[in-house]
Design a protein around this motif. Sequence first.
Motif, PDB file in Angstrom:
ATOM      1  N   MET A 282       5.302  -7.880 -47.699  1.00  0.00           N
ATOM      2  CA  MET A 282       4.360  -7.375 -49.124  1.00  0.00           C
ATOM      3  C   MET A 282       4.835  -7.123 -50.462  1.00  0.00           C
ATOM      4  N   SER A 283       6.220  -5.925 -50.239  1.00  0.00           N
ATOM      5  CA  SER A 283       6.542  -5.737 -51.352  1.00  0.00           C
ATOM      6  C   SER A 283       7.261  -6.583 -52.355  1.00  0.00           C
ATOM      7  N   ILE A 284       7.882  -7.510 -51.282  1.00  0.00           N
ATOM      8  CA  ILE A 284       8.665  -8.576 -51.913  1.00  0.00           C
ATOM      9  C   ILE A 284       7.390  -9.846 -52.601  1.00  0.00           C
ATOM     10  N   TYR A 285       6.109  -9.665 -51.285  1.00  0.00           N
ATOM     11  CA  TYR A 285       4.920 -10.732 -52.027  1.00  0.00           C
ATOM     12  C   TYR A 285       4.133  -9.761 -53.237  1.00  0.00           C
ATOM     13  N   ARG A 286       4.556  -8.904 -53.747  1.00  0.00           N
ATOM     14  CA  ARG A 286       3.789  -8.138 -54.662  1.00  0.00           C
ATOM     15  C   ARG A 286       4.863  -8.022 -55.992  1.00  0.00           C
ATOM     16  N   SER A 287       6.367  -8.345 -55.884  1.00  0.00           N
ATOM     17  CA  SER A 287       6.844  -8.613 -56.832  1.00  0.00           C
ATOM     18  C   SER A 287       6.709  -9.982 -57.647  1.00  0.00           C
ATOM     19  N   GLY A 288       6.319 -10.876 -57.306  1.00  0.00           N
ATOM     20  CA  GLY A 288       5.813 -11.520 -58.083  1.00  0.00           C
ATOM     21  C   GLY A 288       7.503 -12.664 -57.693  1.00  0.00           C
ATOM     22  N   LYS A 289       6.832 -13.301 -58.926  1.00  0.00           N
ATOM     23  CA  LYS A 289       8.862 -14.522 -59.237  1.00  0.00           C
ATOM     24  C   LYS A 289       9.732 -13.668 -60.510  1.00  0.00           C
ATOM     25  N   VAL A 290       9.412 -12.269 -59.979  1.00  0.00           N
ATOM     26  CA  VAL A 290      11.109 -11.448 -60.310  1.00  0.00           C
ATOM     27  C   VAL A 290      11.229 -10.931 -59.238  1.00  0.00           C
TER      28      VAL A 290
ATOM     29  N   ILE B  11      18.457 -11.525 -54.963  1.00  0.00           N
ATOM     30  CA  ILE B  11      17.028 -11.135 -55.231  1.00  0.00           C
ATOM     31  C   ILE B  11      15.957 -11.534 -54.177  1.00  0.00           C
ATOM     32  N   TYR B  12      15.066 -11.289 -53.452  1.00  0.00           N
ATOM     33  CA  TYR B  12      14.058 -12.350 -52.791  1.00  0.00           C
ATOM     34  C   TYR B  12      13.064 -11.874 -53.294  1.00  0.00           C
ATOM     35  N   CYS B  13      12.686 -12.788 -53.043  1.00  0.00           N
ATOM     36  CA  CYS B  13      11.261 -13.511 -53.601  1.00  0.00           C
ATOM     37  C   CYS B  13      10.523 -13.979 -52.623  1.00  0.00           C
ATOM     38  N   ALA B  14       8.678 -14.084 -52.788  1.00  0.00           N
ATOM     39  CA  ALA B  14       8.198 -14.708 -51.373  1.00  0.00           C
ATOM     40  C   ALA B  14       8.067 -16.254 -52.130  1.00  0.00           C
ATOM     41  N   ASN B  15       8.449 -16.967 -51.021  1.00  0.00           N
ATOM     42  CA  ASN B  15       8.385 -18.842 -51.141  1.00  0.00           C
ATOM     43  C   ASN B  15       7.450 -18.940 -51.407  1.00  0.00           C
ATOM     44  N   GLU B  16       7.279 -19.976 -52.405  1.00  0.00           N
ATOM     45  CA  GLU B  16       6.120 -20.220 -52.802  1.00  0.00           C
ATOM     46  C   GLU B  16       5.656 -21.472 -52.160  1.00  0.00           C
ATOM     47  N   ASN B  17       5.932 -21.976 -51.192  1.00  0.00           N
ATOM     48  CA  ASN B  17       5.832 -23.651 -50.227  1.00  0.00           C
ATOM     49  C   ASN B  17       4.987 -22.569 -49.048  1.00  0.00           C
ATOM     50  N   ILE B  18       4.160 -21.202 -49.178  1.00  0.00           N
ATOM     51  CA  ILE B  18       3.830 -20.110 -47.957  1.00  0.00           C
ATOM     52  C   ILE B  18       2.249 -21.038 -48.128  1.00  0.00           C
ATOM     53  N   PRO B  19       1.560 -21.571 -46.900  1.00  0.00           N
ATOM     54  CA  PRO B  19       0.769 -22.110 -46.620  1.00  0.00           C
ATOM     55  C   PRO B  19      -0.483 -21.465 -47.383  1.00  0.00           C
ATOM     56  N   HIS B  20      -1.029 -22.322 -47.894  1.00  0.00           N
ATOM     57  CA  HIS B  20      -2.488 -21.862 -49.054  1.00  0.00           C
ATOM     58  C   HIS B  20      -3.415 -20.616 -48.209  1.00  0.00           C
ATOM     59  N   GLU B  21      -3.810 -20.432 -47.261  1.00  0.00           N
ATOM     60  CA  GLU B  21      -4.307 -19.668 -45.751  1.00  0.00           C
ATOM     61  C   GLU B  21      -3.988 -18.602 -45.809  1.00  0.00           C
ATOM     62  N   LEU B  22      -2.218 -18.595 -45.795  1.00  0.00           N
ATOM     63  CA  LEU B  22      -2.392 -17.308 -45.569  1.00  0.00           C
ATOM     64  C   LEU B  22      -1.801 -16.530 -46.855  1.00  0.00           C
ATOM     65  N   ALA B  23      -1.342 -17.337 -48.484  1.00  0.00           N
ATOM     66  CA  ALA B  23      -1.006 -16.325 -49.685  1.00  0.00           C
ATOM     67  C   ALA B  23      -2.584 -16.131 -50.081  1.00  0.00           C
ATOM     68  N   GLN B  24      -3.504 -16.434 -49.720  1.00  0.00           N
ATOM     69  CA  GLN B  24      -5.311 -15.669 -50.094  1.00  0.00           C
ATOM     70  C   GLN B  24      -5.414 -14.954 -49.058  1.00  0.00           C
ATOM     71  N   LEU B  25      -4.468 -14.465 -47.913  1.00  0.00           N
ATOM     72  CA  LEU B  25      -4.912 -13.377 -47.071  1.00  0.00           C
ATOM     73  C   LEU B  25      -3.979 -12.385 -47.929  1.00  0.00           C
ATOM     74  N   PHE B  26      -2.556 -12.903 -48.265  1.00  0.00           N
ATOM     75  CA  PHE B  26      -1.296 -11.726 -49.068  1.00  0.00           C
ATOM     76  C   PHE B  26      -1.793 -10.902 -50.306  1.00  0.00           C
TER      77      PHE B  26
END
Length: 113
Positions: free
Chosen positions: A23-31, A72-87
């Motif tokens: 969640m920390s990585i996900y919320r960091s966005g593209k940075v 530097i770790y980032c969220a994968n841009e290919n996370i399934p849409h349904e999961l991305a909505q949850l996160f």
Amino acid sequence: MEISLYLPIFEALGHETRFKVFMSIYRSGKVGVRPKEIIDKFGVDSGTLDFHLKRLTAVGLIVLKFGCQRGIYCANENIPHELAQLFASGLSSNELLIGGPAPLSLPSAERLH
């Protein structure tokens, strides 16, 4: 939606530290986030963090940015849409771990019959 496709992801997120790291990585966005930042934030040692990062990478939730001298770790841009909505739902990681908003109230047994 084929639920079996998501089971490895939910299994990986089933560990509290790994979930918080994700969640920390996900919320960091593209940075993105450097491992040192995660170590400082959550107080995990580098070996433990490396284990969790490898697991999150293996299920496709995070990626290591290319072209960076240090990781530097980032969220994968290919996370399934349904999961991305949850996160991205706005729930804090603590709310998701504890159960989120107030539980649904079910109808009383008398009204079910």
